[in-house]
Design a protein around this motif. Structure first.
Motif, PDB file in Angstrom:
ATOM      1  N   ALA A   1       0.811  -1.207   0.000  1.00 51.67           N
ATOM      2  CA  ALA A   1       0.000   0.000   0.000  1.00 51.67           C
ATOM      3  C   ALA A   1       0.847   1.261   0.000  1.00 51.67           C
ATOM      4  O   ALA A   1       2.018   1.249   0.378  1.00 51.67           O
ATOM      5  N   ARG A   2       0.244   2.356  -0.423  1.00 52.23           N
ATOM      6  CA  ARG A   2       0.802   3.692  -0.258  1.00 52.23           C
ATOM      7  C   ARG A   2       0.029   4.349   0.884  1.00 52.23           C
ATOM      8  O   ARG A   2      -1.197   4.458   0.832  1.00 52.23           O
ATOM      9  N   LEU A   3       0.749   4.773   1.900  1.00 49.77           N
ATOM     10  CA  LEU A   3       0.101   5.137   3.159  1.00 49.77           C
ATOM     11  C   LEU A   3       0.666   6.446   3.718  1.00 49.77           C
ATOM     12  O   LEU A   3       1.276   6.466   4.779  1.00 49.77           O
ATOM     13  N   ASN A   4       0.475   7.525   2.988  1.00 60.02           N
ATOM     14  CA  ASN A   4       0.793   8.845   3.534  1.00 60.02           C
ATOM     15  C   ASN A   4      -0.434   9.327   4.305  1.00 60.02           C
ATOM     16  O   ASN A   4      -1.487   9.609   3.708  1.00 60.02           O
ATOM     17  N   LEU A   5      -0.307   9.414   5.623  1.00 59.70           N
ATOM     18  CA  LEU A   5      -1.430   9.728   6.489  1.00 59.70           C
ATOM     19  C   LEU A   5      -1.212  11.069   7.179  1.00 59.70           C
ATOM     20  O   LEU A   5      -0.083  11.423   7.531  1.00 59.70           O
ATOM     21  N   LEU A   6      -2.294  11.814   7.388  1.00 63.83           N
ATOM     22  CA  LEU A   6      -2.286  13.057   8.152  1.00 63.83           C
ATOM     23  C   LEU A   6      -3.322  12.957   9.257  1.00 63.83           C
ATOM     24  O   LEU A   6      -4.461  12.530   9.016  1.00 63.83           O
ATOM     25  N   LEU A   7      -2.951  13.380  10.462  1.00 64.05           N
ATOM     26  CA  LEU A   7      -3.854  13.338  11.613  1.00 64.05           C
ATOM     27  C   LEU A   7      -3.594  14.560  12.469  1.00 64.05           C
ATOM     28  O   LEU A   7      -2.435  14.897  12.741  1.00 64.05           O
ATOM     29  N   THR A   8      -4.659  15.229  12.921  1.00 63.90           N
ATOM     30  CA  THR A   8      -4.477  16.354  13.830  1.00 63.90           C
ATOM     31  C   THR A   8      -5.609  16.415  14.829  1.00 63.90           C
ATOM     32  O   THR A   8      -6.737  15.991  14.555  1.00 63.90           O
ATOM     33  N   ASP A   9      -5.281  16.951  16.015  1.00 59.02           N
ATOM     34  CA  ASP A   9      -6.285  17.248  17.034  1.00 59.02           C
ATOM     35  C   ASP A   9      -6.402  18.754  17.237  1.00 59.02           C
ATOM     36  O   ASP A   9      -6.986  19.214  18.216  1.00 59.02           O
ATOM     37  N   GLY A  10      -5.849  19.527  16.322  1.00 59.40           N
ATOM     38  CA  GLY A  10      -5.872  20.976  16.425  1.00 59.40           C
ATOM     39  C   GLY A  10      -4.668  21.554  17.129  1.00 59.40           C
ATOM     40  O   GLY A  10      -4.488  22.774  17.136  1.00 59.40           O
ATOM     41  N   GLU A  11      -3.836  20.686  17.726  1.00 60.67           N
ATOM     42  CA  GLU A  11      -2.655  21.153  18.449  1.00 60.67           C
ATOM     43  C   GLU A  11      -1.365  20.544  17.914  1.00 60.67           C
ATOM     44  O   GLU A  11      -0.296  21.142  18.025  1.00 60.67           O
ATOM     45  N   THR A  12      -1.459  19.331  17.357  1.00 57.33           N
ATOM     46  CA  THR A  12      -0.309  18.624  16.804  1.00 57.33           C
ATOM     47  C   THR A  12      -0.706  18.004  15.478  1.00 57.33           C
ATOM     48  O   THR A  12      -1.845  17.556  15.313  1.00 57.33           O
ATOM     49  N   ILE A  13       0.222  17.979  14.531  1.00 59.17           N
ATOM     50  CA  ILE A  13       0.029  17.250  13.279  1.00 59.17           C
ATOM     51  C   ILE A  13       0.914  16.006  13.329  1.00 59.17           C
ATOM     52  O   ILE A  13       2.123  16.112  13.543  1.00 59.17           O
ATOM     53  N   ALA A  14       0.317  14.847  13.156  1.00 61.28           N
ATOM     54  CA  ALA A  14       1.073  13.611  12.977  1.00 61.28           C
ATOM     55  C   ALA A  14       0.921  13.194  11.520  1.00 61.28           C
ATOM     56  O   ALA A  14      -0.155  13.333  10.939  1.00 61.28           O
ATOM     57  N   ALA A  15       2.008  12.699  10.927  1.00 57.81           N
ATOM     58  CA  ALA A  15       1.961  12.343   9.507  1.00 57.81           C
ATOM     59  C   ALA A  15       2.947  11.229   9.218  1.00 57.81           C
ATOM     60  O   ALA A  15       3.961  11.085   9.906  1.00 57.81           O
ATOM     61  N   THR A  16       2.640  10.462   8.167  1.00 55.96           N
ATOM     62  CA  THR A  16       3.558   9.428   7.698  1.00 55.96           C
ATOM     63  C   THR A  16       3.869   9.637   6.227  1.00 55.96           C
ATOM     64  O   THR A  16       3.021  10.073   5.451  1.00 55.96           O
ATOM     65  N   ALA A  17       5.103   9.327   5.872  1.00 54.43           N
ATOM     66  CA  ALA A  17       5.519   9.249   4.474  1.00 54.43           C
ATOM     67  C   ALA A  17       5.765   7.774   4.173  1.00 54.43           C
ATOM     68  O   ALA A  17       6.686   7.172   4.743  1.00 54.43           O
ATOM     69  N   TRP A  18       4.926   7.208   3.307  1.00 52.04           N
ATOM     70  CA  TRP A  18       5.052   5.782   2.970  1.00 52.04           C
ATOM     71  C   TRP A  18       4.530   5.590   1.544  1.00 52.04           C
ATOM     72  O   TRP A  18       3.352   5.374   1.326  1.00 52.04           O
ATOM     73  N   GLY A  19       5.414   5.784   0.584  1.00 58.34           N
ATOM     74  CA  GLY A  19       5.032   5.506  -0.795  1.00 58.34           C
ATOM     75  C   GLY A  19       4.735   6.710  -1.654  1.00 58.34           C
ATOM     76  O   GLY A  19       4.482   6.561  -2.855  1.00 58.34           O
ATOM     77  N   ASP A  20       4.743   7.916  -1.081  1.00 63.43           N
ATOM     78  CA  ASP A  20       4.524   9.112  -1.890  1.00 63.43           C
ATOM     79  C   ASP A  20       5.201  10.293  -1.201  1.00 63.43           C
ATOM     80  O   ASP A  20       5.755  10.165  -0.115  1.00 63.43           O
ATOM     81  N   THR A  21       5.138  11.454  -1.837  1.00 59.70           N
ATOM     82  CA  THR A  21       5.860  12.623  -1.343  1.00 59.70           C
ATOM     83  C   THR A  21       5.188  13.224  -0.112  1.00 59.70           C
ATOM     84  O   THR A  21       3.963  13.225   0.014  1.00 59.70           O
TER      85      THR A  21
END
Length: 250
Positions: A180-200
């Motif tokens: 899979a290509r798994l670039n993920l973005l997650l936020t609670d309004g205070e922190t951004i969590a993200a992954t780079a897995w298969g795309d820019t």
């Protein structure tokens, strides 16, 4: 495939991040510069933002292309927020075509987006879906691969995982079963969590001011940094932490 962006910092108009820059998400809907899979992101879009004093974000999502929605550009002209997550969508075959499948997904204080695809979906990840409680499966926001990835992340958040742990463990679990290509973005309004897995994936951090995490830079100004593939990051206006992701077991 999709494109997405998240912003944390002083309140700005949505259009300052999403519409006005030369290569903003608005333009990436028809002319992304770095997208390696797919060419046009016209199958839907969405934006989520936080208002002062309210931990639960608002969302505006549509099934059509961003450029064809005059209500969005009007909204982006006047609405201000210090925390924004938005995405434009290029759908995976077999996925729901309506606005329910457009990111950002959300529950409570969380906003989430998936830039990527699960090849062979849904059969390739049926075992993963089977690990979720029936109630959570029935409450999927949409019939699409991104909604399933969100359900897996949310399940971990409910169990007490940190944002970085929830993303990293989900990526490892899914990638162990499908390429899979798994670039993920997650936020609670205070922190951004993200992954780079298969795309820019890129970030731009102005120390003590604001931080942006995006599929690709929305302008050519200095300060953009490419996130290495197989990485999870935690981004705040006071700094960015990056950790390599473990390769899944064969």
């Amino acid at each position: 495939m999709c494109r997405h962006v998240a912003y944390l910092g002083p309140p700005v108009r949505l259009g300052t991040v999403l519409v006005e820059p030369a290569y903003a998400l608005y333009r990436q809907a028809w002319a992304p510069r770095q997208q390696e899979h797919g060419t046009v992101n016209a199958d839907g879009f969405g934006v989520g933002w936080y208002a002062p004093g309210d931990p639960v974000p608002a969302r505006y999502r549509r099934a059509g292309p961003m450029w064809a929605d005059p209500s969005f550009t009007d909204l982006a002209r006047v609405v201000r927020s210090g925390s924004i997550l938005a995405a434009v969508r290029d759908t995976t075959d077999g996925s729901a075509p309506d606005a329910s499948a457009a990111a950002p997904y959300g529950e409570g204080r969380w906003l989430f987006s998936h830039n990527g695809a699960l090849p062979g979906w849904p059969g390739s990840v049926a075992a993963l879906a089977g690990r979720l409680p029936a109630e959570e499966l029935l409450n999927l926001e949409a019939r699409c691969d991104s909604a399933l990835v969100w359900a897996l992340v949310l399940h971990r958040l409910r169990d007490g995982a940190s944002p970085g742990e929830a993303l990293a463990d989900t990526v490892t679990e899914v990638a162990a079963r499908v390429p899979a290509r798994l670039n993920l973005l997650l936020t609670d309004g205070e922190t951004i969590a993200a992954t780079a897995w298969g795309d820019t994936l890129w970030h731009r951090w102005e120390r003590g001011s604001h931080v942006v995490v995006a599929s690709e830079p929305y302008d050519d100004a200095p300060g953009w940094t490419r996130v290495p593939d197989r990485t999870v990051i935690l981004a705040r206006p006071d700094g960015i932490d990056a950790t390599p992701l473990k390769e899944p077991p064969v």
